[in-house]
Write a protein that holds these residues in place. Structure first.
Motif, PDB file in Angstrom:
ATOM      1  N   PHE A 240       5.655  -5.015   1.542  1.00 49.12           N
ATOM      2  CA  PHE A 240       4.244  -4.651   1.586  1.00 49.12           C
ATOM      3  C   PHE A 240       3.501  -5.406   0.495  1.00 49.12           C
ATOM      4  O   PHE A 240       3.932  -5.474  -0.646  1.00 49.12           O
TER       5      PHE A 240
ATOM      6  N   LYS B 154      -0.284  -6.051  -1.319  1.00 47.35           N
ATOM      7  CA  LYS B 154      -1.627  -5.485  -1.442  1.00 47.35           C
ATOM      8  C   LYS B 154      -2.654  -6.540  -1.118  1.00 47.35           C
ATOM      9  O   LYS B 154      -2.692  -7.604  -1.717  1.00 47.35           O
TER      10      LYS B 154
ATOM     11  N   MET C 186      -5.999  -2.487   0.876  1.00 45.30           N
ATOM     12  CA  MET C 186      -5.013  -2.064   1.873  1.00 45.30           C
ATOM     13  C   MET C 186      -3.645  -2.650   1.529  1.00 45.30           C
ATOM     14  O   MET C 186      -3.545  -3.721   0.952  1.00 45.30           O
ATOM     15  N   THR C 187      -2.587  -1.945   1.919  1.00 44.84           N
ATOM     16  CA  THR C 187      -1.267  -2.566   1.834  1.00 44.84           C
ATOM     17  C   THR C 187      -0.882  -3.000   3.237  1.00 44.84           C
ATOM     18  O   THR C 187      -1.068  -2.263   4.203  1.00 44.84           O
ATOM     19  N   LYS C 188      -0.398  -4.217   3.310  1.00 48.45           N
ATOM     20  CA  LYS C 188      -0.088  -4.765   4.632  1.00 48.45           C
ATOM     21  C   LYS C 188       1.378  -5.185   4.675  1.00 48.45           C
ATOM     22  O   LYS C 188       1.905  -5.682   3.673  1.00 48.45           O
TER      23      LYS C 188
END
Lengths: 435, 277
Positions: free
Chosen positions: A63, A65, A69-71
């Motif tokens: 993940f 940042k 949002m964390t993607k």
């Protein structure tokens, strides 16, 4: 500089140049195009793939940042990288072979030109190819198919044995790494693995010996029984006894599995009908092994029988007549004429069958599925062979690296027997003498 | 005295043969009778069912995807047989007849490939097919089966070609025939037993393989018969035994008849290839 080395050097410099120098235009252009493709591939693709094969990836998925949002960002997939790397490597090797052929061709053609021969036109070249290199021409399609569908997967599987690709290290969530001989030493040193391994190995060997010997002796005896001169309706007996061989073995094994069912199967209900207690065919470790051997006899005897028929019909009649004249009984004739003849021609086959039985997956998998379960074993049951254990490890437990280690063991065992027997067959030693 | 002992021997032989025949036919009879009995359980208190019904056969076609599986299987098996036999005969003819550089290496390669357990390659083929997005396709199976057929049968086929006299082809070649012409007009007609043996083996292999098919074929519509049938009874709590029985009969009867019908060729092919190694 002589013209023939010029052509060869031109071809070394770039594929096809030598052919153009030799005035073989179409052929030269074809080689030229292939050479350009090769260079494109070399520069833009090959390096990345080989690099991937060596490192097996360096960015794991994770993940990241992005702003607030964390993607989930997909990282390297070690297994795909490995396969693609191997494909690229093999493609490069094929390309290199083609490159050498191109140089050789330019050299030969210009040598002929130097002797005053006109180079072949494109059409003539094709005809030449069919006439002179027929063997290569027809072997090429199967060769390519085999390289990519058999050899490449095998190299891949062997390489897996030297990685830590086993549950819980599964891509794409994790990266796989090279671990050298770790898996092999675990197989020997960690108790859970080593007990299973030795146990399964022992049963595999016992199974292969029993399965081979019982079907072989059974088949030869049945063939001799039918072959007796006094027996009538030979064709009927033969056809009736071939039936187990003719029924697709997937079907007959699933049927057998139900026939030997402890509660509902007909085998036990007949035993009960005669006042006997039913036998726990598939649930007791010992009886499950007996069942597997019995069913294998049912399926395997017809094959030996067919082969033994072939041999029996080639034994000259006068041998028996001479024996009769000397007053030999039928046991003597069997012992001194029939058996040696049959053994002589089928012995190499016996060893091949032994090797085949080590890998006899279907009988075990479809009949018992390796069960009954053995609590001391790691993912294996009492009747599991090395192959079925391998299968369970790889496809049910995702223990790919351990499965590969077992695969390598199986290979070593089978290879030893097969090579030993093959080098003793006539077709290897004296194949040009048959004609 | 001599005659009475040989009479006994003959009687004993007939007795043993009869017993063996019963044993070898029994499973087939049992499954046929099971497929005709009412209900869906494995258990039956009599060998010959009290009531006969064809309902399971009807159900097979109406309630399951059996017809589609059948067509899938036929497609896969026929194409594998065609491609596989063609490649096999070509390859083993070339190896048997031509002395080319790398011939011994090729033979050794085939030998070594035969010895690896097939499953070792399966995972890799799965990933490869996945990368080429060929998963769940019948062509993937056809490709793998026909390639595998070369590896498993090349020695038997080569052994067979070794026994065909070379002089036949030499004569044709003197008359100016090309290698391809020789192959198709002389070798193919002569190798009828081998052709039958090889194509039957490949057909049968593709027809009954379930383990690889199970791995590759992901949807019910794409399944082959073997996979479908296996799924019907492999689960522990499977209750459709009689339907499985009728499915098994429909699969086994045509193949069995084909085998029995082509018996002579099979035996010739098997022995011709085998005794020569």
């Amino acid at each position: 500089m002589s013209s023939k080395s010029k052509a060869a050097i031109l071809s070394i410099l770039f594929m096809g140049l030598g052919q153009l120098y030799n005035r073989q235009w179409l052929k030269g252009l074809l080689f030229l195009a292939a050479g350009m493709l090769g260079i494109y591939f070399f520069i833009f693709e090959l390096y990345d793939y080989i690099h991937g094969l060596i490192t097996l990836g360096d960015t794991p998925s994770g993940f990241v940042k992005v702003g607030k949002m964390t993607k989930l960002v997909e990282g390297d997939h070690s297994i795909f990288m490995m396969i693609k790397g191997l494909v690229a490597l093999l493609a490069a090797l094929l390309m290199a072979a083609y490159y050498i052929l191109n140089i050789r061709d330019a050299h030969i053609v210009s040598a002929e030109r130097a002797r005053g021969k006109r180079p072949n036109s494109f059409k003539q070249s094709l005809v030449m190819l069919e006439q002179k290199h027929f063997a290569y021409l027809v072997l090429l399609p199967p060769f390519i198919a085999i390289v990519f569908l058999s050899i490449l997967p095998l190299i891949f599987s062997i390489l897996i044995a030297f990685t830590n690709y086993a549950d819980p290290i599964l891509p794409p969530a994790n990266l796989v790494d090279w671990v050298a001989f770790d898996n092999f030493s675990k197989m020997i040193n960690i108790k859970a693995w080593s007990t299973t391994f030795t146990g399964v190995l022992q049963w595999t060997i016992v199974w292969a010996i029993l399965a081979t010997v019982t079907t072989y002796i059974g088949g030869v005896l049945v063939a001799i029984l039918i072959h007796q001169p006094a027996i009538r309706f030979k064709k009927f007996w033969r056809t009736a006894l071939i039936i187990p061989f003719a029924i697709p073995n997937m079907v007959s094994l699933l049927v057998m599995r139900n026939m030997f069912n402890n509660q509902f199967g007909p085998v036990n209900s007949y035993l009960k009908f005669f006042g006997l207690k039913g036998i726990p065919w598939l649930t007791d470790p010992f009886w499950a092994k007996v069942t597997v051997i019995l069913v294998n006899m049912w399926m395997g005897i017809p094959i030996t029988m067919i082969l033994a028929f072939g041999v029996l019909s080639t034994i000259p009649r006068d041998l028996y007549e001479a024996a009769d004249a000397d007053g030999a009984g039928s046991i003597h004739k069997f012992r001194y004429i029939t058996m040696p003849m049959v053994l002589f021609s089928t012995a190499p086959l016996l060893i091949m069958q032994f090797a085949g039985n080590i890998n006899n997956f279907n009988v075990i998998y479809l009949l018992t599925n390796g069960e009954p379960v053995n609590i001391n074993y790691q993912f294996a049951g009492h009747t599991d062979l090395l192959v079925t254990w391998l299968y369970k490890l790889a496809l049910l437990q995702s223990q790919f690296s351990f499965a590969s280690v077992i695969g390598i063991f199986i290979f070593v065992i089978v290879a030893t027997f097969s090579i030993w027997s093959y080098t003793r067959t006539r077709s290897y030693k004296e194949e040009d003498m048959i004609q | 005295m001599k005659t009475s002992s040989s009479k006994w021997k003959l009687r004993a032989s007939y007795f043993i043969l009869s017993v063996l025949t019963v044993i070898s036919i029994f499973p087939a009879l049992w499954i046929i009778l099971s497929s005709l009995k009412t209900g869906n359980s494995l258990y039956s208190d009599t060998f010959i069912p009290r009531e006969f019904t064809f309902q399971h056969y009807v159900d097979l076609f109406e309630k399951t995807k059996y017809p589609i599986w059948f067509l899938n299987t036929l497609k896969v098996a026929l194409f594998s047989t065609l491609i596989g036999t063609f490649l096999l005969l070509f390859a083993s003819y070339a190896i048997s007849r031509f002395r080319f550089v790398g011939r011994k290496t090729t033979l050794k390669m085939f030998l070594v490939l035969q010895m690896f357990p097939g499953f070792m390659a399966m995972i890799a083929i799965f990933v490869l097919l996945n990368a080429m997005s060929l998963l769940n396709s019948h062509w993937a199976l056809i490709l793998v089966y026909s390639t595998g057929a070369i590896i498993t049968n090349v020695f038997v086929a080569k052994g067979f070609f070794d026994t065909i006299p070379k002089s036949l082809e030499d004569a044709a070649r003197i008359d100016g025939a090309s290698h391809l012409k020789v192959f198709f007009s002389i070798i193919i007609p002569l190798s009828r037993p081998m052709l039958t043996y090889a194509s039957l083996m490949i057909f049968n292999g593709a027809f009954v393989d379930f383990i690889f098919a199970d791995l590759i074929l992901r949807t019910e519509e794409q399944r082959t018969l073997a996979v479908g049938l296996y799924k019907m009874v492999s689960q522990r709590n499977s209750t459709e035994f009689t339907m499985f029985a009728s499915g098994a009969v429909l699969v086994a009867v045509p193949v069995t008849l084909l085998f029995l019908f082509l018996q002579r060729f099979l035996i010739e092919g098997l022995t011709a290839g085998a005794t020569k190694g």
